[in-house]
Design a protein around this motif. Structure first.
Motif, PDB file in Angstrom:
ATOM      1  N   CYS A  40     101.357 -38.927  -1.639  1.00 30.87           N
ATOM      2  CA  CYS A  40     102.763 -39.270  -1.393  1.00 30.87           C
ATOM      3  C   CYS A  40     103.255 -40.093  -2.578  1.00 30.87           C
ATOM      4  O   CYS A  40     102.697 -41.161  -2.876  1.00 30.87           O
ATOM      5  CB  CYS A  40     102.907 -40.087  -0.114  1.00 30.87           C
ATOM      6  SG  CYS A  40     102.382 -39.239   1.384  1.00 30.87           S
ATOM      7  N   ILE A  41     104.284 -39.594  -3.265  1.00 31.63           N
ATOM      8  CA  ILE A  41     104.856 -40.320  -4.391  1.00 31.63           C
ATOM      9  C   ILE A  41     106.001 -41.183  -3.866  1.00 31.63           C
ATOM     10  O   ILE A  41     106.941 -40.671  -3.258  1.00 31.63           O
ATOM     11  CB  ILE A  41     105.373 -39.350  -5.461  1.00 31.63           C
ATOM     12  CG1 ILE A  41     104.255 -38.385  -5.890  1.00 31.63           C
ATOM     13  CG2 ILE A  41     105.895 -40.124  -6.671  1.00 31.63           C
ATOM     14  CD1 ILE A  41     104.722 -37.291  -6.798  1.00 31.63           C
ATOM     15  N   ALA A  42     105.907 -42.468  -4.107  1.00 29.36           N
ATOM     16  CA  ALA A  42     106.926 -43.401  -3.610  1.00 29.36           C
ATOM     17  C   ALA A  42     108.110 -43.455  -4.565  1.00 29.36           C
ATOM     18  O   ALA A  42     108.613 -44.521  -4.927  1.00 29.36           O
ATOM     19  CB  ALA A  42     106.325 -44.791  -3.421  1.00 29.36           C
ATOM     20  N   ALA A  43     108.568 -42.278  -4.977  1.00 28.93           N
ATOM     21  CA  ALA A  43     109.669 -42.142  -5.920  1.00 28.93           C
ATOM     22  C   ALA A  43     110.122 -40.690  -5.900  1.00 28.93           C
ATOM     23  O   ALA A  43     109.544 -39.864  -5.173  1.00 28.93           O
ATOM     24  CB  ALA A  43     109.236 -42.551  -7.325  1.00 28.93           C
ATOM     25  N   THR A  44     111.125 -40.368  -6.700  1.00 29.89           N
ATOM     26  CA  THR A  44     111.614 -38.991  -6.780  1.00 29.89           C
ATOM     27  C   THR A  44     110.857 -38.183  -7.832  1.00 29.89           C
ATOM     28  O   THR A  44     110.486 -37.038  -7.602  1.00 29.89           O
ATOM     29  CB  THR A  44     113.113 -38.966  -7.106  1.00 29.89           C
ATOM     30  OG1 THR A  44     113.811 -39.663  -6.066  1.00 29.89           O
ATOM     31  CG2 THR A  44     113.640 -37.550  -7.177  1.00 29.89           C
ATOM     32  N   GLY A  45     110.609 -38.784  -8.994  1.00 32.10           N
ATOM     33  CA  GLY A  45     109.924 -38.069 -10.070  1.00 32.10           C
ATOM     34  C   GLY A  45     108.477 -37.777  -9.734  1.00 32.10           C
ATOM     35  O   GLY A  45     107.788 -38.590  -9.097  1.00 32.10           O
ATOM     36  N   THR A  46     108.005 -36.622 -10.165  1.00 40.40           N
ATOM     37  CA  THR A  46     106.631 -36.196  -9.855  1.00 40.40           C
ATOM     38  C   THR A  46     105.748 -36.092 -11.092  1.00 40.40           C
ATOM     39  O   THR A  46     104.612 -35.622 -10.990  1.00 40.40           O
ATOM     40  CB  THR A  46     106.652 -34.820  -9.151  1.00 40.40           C
ATOM     41  OG1 THR A  46     107.252 -33.848 -10.032  1.00 40.40           O
ATOM     42  CG2 THR A  46     107.441 -34.882  -7.857  1.00 40.40           C
ATOM     43  N   GLY A  71     116.672 -38.356  -2.450  1.00 40.46           N
ATOM     44  CA  GLY A  71     117.932 -38.968  -2.048  1.00 40.46           C
ATOM     45  C   GLY A  71     117.848 -40.431  -1.657  1.00 40.46           C
ATOM     46  O   GLY A  71     118.588 -40.884  -0.793  1.00 40.46           O
ATOM     47  N   TYR A  72     116.954 -41.182  -2.281  1.00 39.71           N
ATOM     48  CA  TYR A  72     116.890 -42.612  -1.964  1.00 39.71           C
ATOM     49  C   TYR A  72     117.461 -43.427  -3.122  1.00 39.71           C
ATOM     50  O   TYR A  72     117.505 -42.967  -4.255  1.00 39.71           O
ATOM     51  CB  TYR A  72     115.447 -43.045  -1.690  1.00 39.71           C
ATOM     52  CG  TYR A  72     114.647 -43.423  -2.914  1.00 39.71           C
ATOM     53  CD1 TYR A  72     114.268 -44.746  -3.142  1.00 39.71           C
ATOM     54  CD2 TYR A  72     114.282 -42.470  -3.848  1.00 39.71           C
ATOM     55  CE1 TYR A  72     113.538 -45.095  -4.264  1.00 39.71           C
ATOM     56  CE2 TYR A  72     113.553 -42.802  -4.970  1.00 39.71           C
ATOM     57  CZ  TYR A  72     113.182 -44.118  -5.170  1.00 39.71           C
ATOM     58  OH  TYR A  72     112.472 -44.452  -6.297  1.00 39.71           O
ATOM     59  N   ALA A  73     117.937 -44.613  -2.829  1.00 35.28           N
ATOM     60  CA  ALA A  73     118.448 -45.567  -3.824  1.00 35.28           C
ATOM     61  C   ALA A  73     119.602 -44.995  -4.635  1.00 35.28           C
ATOM     62  O   ALA A  73     119.859 -45.457  -5.747  1.00 35.28           O
ATOM     63  CB  ALA A  73     117.326 -46.028  -4.762  1.00 35.28           C
ATOM     64  N   THR A  74     120.319 -44.016  -4.076  1.00 34.58           N
ATOM     65  CA  THR A  74     121.433 -43.424  -4.829  1.00 34.58           C
ATOM     66  C   THR A  74     122.469 -44.476  -5.231  1.00 34.58           C
ATOM     67  O   THR A  74     122.878 -44.521  -6.398  1.00 34.58           O
ATOM     68  CB  THR A  74     122.083 -42.298  -4.012  1.00 34.58           C
ATOM     69  OG1 THR A  74     121.122 -41.251  -3.820  1.00 34.58           O
ATOM     70  CG2 THR A  74     123.297 -41.728  -4.717  1.00 34.58           C
ATOM     71  N   PRO A  75     122.921 -45.352  -4.329  1.00 34.60           N
ATOM     72  CA  PRO A  75     123.913 -46.354  -4.752  1.00 34.60           C
ATOM     73  C   PRO A  75     123.402 -47.257  -5.867  1.00 34.60           C
ATOM     74  O   PRO A  75     124.157 -47.615  -6.783  1.00 34.60           O
ATOM     75  CB  PRO A  75     124.183 -47.149  -3.466  1.00 34.60           C
ATOM     76  CG  PRO A  75     123.829 -46.214  -2.356  1.00 34.60           C
ATOM     77  CD  PRO A  75     122.659 -45.429  -2.869  1.00 34.60           C
ATOM     78  N   GLY A  85     122.995 -33.095  -8.344  1.00 33.32           N
ATOM     79  CA  GLY A  85     122.496 -33.289  -6.992  1.00 33.32           C
ATOM     80  C   GLY A  85     123.133 -34.514  -6.377  1.00 33.32           C
ATOM     81  O   GLY A  85     124.296 -34.837  -6.659  1.00 33.32           O
ATOM     82  N   HIS A  86     122.398 -35.219  -5.505  1.00 37.74           N
ATOM     83  CA  HIS A  86     122.940 -36.417  -4.843  1.00 37.74           C
ATOM     84  C   HIS A  86     123.433 -37.429  -5.879  1.00 37.74           C
ATOM     85  O   HIS A  86     124.536 -37.966  -5.770  1.00 37.74           O
ATOM     86  CB  HIS A  86     121.876 -37.067  -3.958  1.00 37.74           C
ATOM     87  CG  HIS A  86     121.540 -36.275  -2.732  1.00 37.74           C
ATOM     88  ND1 HIS A  86     122.451 -36.049  -1.724  1.00 37.74           N
ATOM     89  CD2 HIS A  86     120.400 -35.653  -2.355  1.00 37.74           C
ATOM     90  CE1 HIS A  86     121.885 -35.319  -0.769  1.00 37.74           C
ATOM     91  NE2 HIS A  86     120.648 -35.065  -1.137  1.00 37.74           N
ATOM     92  N   LEU A  87     122.603 -37.687  -6.884  1.00 39.56           N
ATOM     93  CA  LEU A  87     122.961 -38.694  -7.878  1.00 39.56           C
ATOM     94  C   LEU A  87     124.122 -38.237  -8.746  1.00 39.56           C
ATOM     95  O   LEU A  87     125.062 -38.992  -8.993  1.00 39.56           O
ATOM     96  CB  LEU A  87     121.744 -39.013  -8.753  1.00 39.56           C
ATOM     97  CG  LEU A  87     120.693 -39.919  -8.125  1.00 39.56           C
ATOM     98  CD1 LEU A  87     119.454 -39.969  -9.005  1.00 39.56           C
ATOM     99  CD2 LEU A  87     121.250 -41.315  -7.916  1.00 39.56           C
ATOM    100  N   GLY A  88     124.049 -37.002  -9.225  1.00 37.82           N
ATOM    101  CA  GLY A  88     125.119 -36.496 -10.076  1.00 37.82           C
ATOM    102  C   GLY A  88     126.464 -36.520  -9.383  1.00 37.82           C
ATOM    103  O   GLY A  88     127.480 -36.911  -9.980  1.00 37.82           O
ATOM    104  N   LYS A  89     126.475 -36.112  -8.122  1.00 38.73           N
ATOM    105  CA  LYS A  89     127.732 -36.109  -7.348  1.00 38.73           C
ATOM    106  C   LYS A  89     128.254 -37.536  -7.162  1.00 38.73           C
ATOM    107  O   LYS A  89     129.463 -37.788  -7.244  1.00 38.73           O
ATOM    108  CB  LYS A  89     127.516 -35.441  -5.988  1.00 38.73           C
ATOM    109  CG  LYS A  89     127.318 -33.938  -6.044  1.00 38.73           C
ATOM    110  CD  LYS A  89     127.185 -33.373  -4.647  1.00 38.73           C
ATOM    111  CE  LYS A  89     127.143 -31.845  -4.654  1.00 38.73           C
ATOM    112  NZ  LYS A  89     125.892 -31.314  -5.243  1.00 38.73           N
ATOM    113  N   ALA A  90     127.345 -38.470  -6.892  1.00 33.00           N
ATOM    114  CA  ALA A  90     127.764 -39.858  -6.672  1.00 33.00           C
ATOM    115  C   ALA A  90     128.298 -40.478  -7.965  1.00 33.00           C
ATOM    116  O   ALA A  90     129.269 -41.240  -7.947  1.00 33.00           O
ATOM    117  CB  ALA A  90     126.592 -40.675  -6.133  1.00 33.00           C
TER     118      ALA A  90
END
Length: 258
Positions: free
Chosen positions: A77-83, A103-107, A163-168
């Motif tokens: 389990c990676i505790a982040a988005t990047g792999t 989709g975590y920590a987007t703000p 994605g989520h970040l780009g849209k935000a």
């Protein structure tokens, strides 16, 4: 997880995410035998990997050699988005599942994007230094104009990775009065409103990267791409460092190409 044959789990670098402010009760309840490592030592990593059914890692790199010798390991389990800290091909060969966080920590990331962008366009660091050395109070006008600032309103921002970040990021950019342009994923991307990267770059005042690091995206911003950008363009990379050819960027900065 005991029903799935999971008897032991280990978090390899808990200190990279926890400052004694996380509630770990659900993780503790999921597995009886947890090993909590602030940051596992190199000489301990082999023993941890060979004894655990589940590994949680944020920054620790797991190579082919690590995964091939992990006899019990079923899941990383990676505790982040990047792999990119996990050898995914080696994991697949050894029947080890890998999952990451979407989709975590987007703000927080969006806020960081505009922290960087505003610091650059308002010359925040330069003015802070000037104030500290007394230049502001010594000015005849009690005002400094040494470092020209730029307003974001009316500027064009290009987003790579929508994605989520780009849209935000696009949403906040529009609130600043910026024009938003989107990059195509590849040459086969025919979605309306998308522009090929090389056509996009000359039009941009700001380029913001929000795509994963893959073999296709590694070094996607190199010498050719930097040469297409405006001399005063701003490059913001809050994704993976490998998206940008650092040597090409250094040369472009040295020669004041960007």
């Amino acid at each position: 997880m005991s029903d799935l044959g999971v008897r032991s789990a280990a978090f390899l670098d808990l200190d990279s995410v926890d400052r004694d402010d996380l509630d770990l009760s659900k993780l503790n309840a999921a597995v009886d035998g947890w090993q909590w490592h602030g940051l596992v030592k190199d000489d301990e990593l082999h023993n941890v990997l060979t004894s655990a059914d589940v590994i949680v890692s944020n920054k620790v790199v797991l190579t082919d050699e690590h995964l091939s010798n992990a006899r019990c390991l079923k899941l990383v389990c990676i505790a982040a988005t990047g792999t990119n800290n996990i050898d995914l091909e080696a994991a697949a060969r050894n029947n080890i599942a890998v999952c990451n966080v979407h989709g975590y920590a987007t703000p927080s990331v969006v806020q960081h994007v505009f922290t960087l962008l505003l610091a650059l366009t308002t010359r925040f660091n330069e003015y802070t230094s000037a104030v500290k050395r007394g230049a502001w109070s010594k000015s005849n006008f009690f005002c400094l104009l040494d470092y020209p600032i730029r307003e974001l309103e009316g500027k064009t921002i290009g987003i790579v990775g929508y994605g989520h970040l780009g849209k935000a990021v696009a949403k906040v950019a529009e609130a600043f009065g910026m024009k938003v342009m989107l990059a195509k994923r590849n040459s086969e991307d025919q979605r309306p409103g998308r522009c090929a990267l090389h056509d996009l770059l000359p039009q941009l005042d700001v380029l913001s990267l929000h795509c994963p690091l893959t073999e296709e995206t590694r070094g996607m911003i190199g010498a050719d791409e930097l040469a297409l950008m405006k001399k005063d363009a701003v490059l913001i990379n809050t994704a993976r460092g490998g998206l940008v050819d650092e040597y090409a960027l250094l040369e472009a900065l040295k020669t004041q190409q960007i």
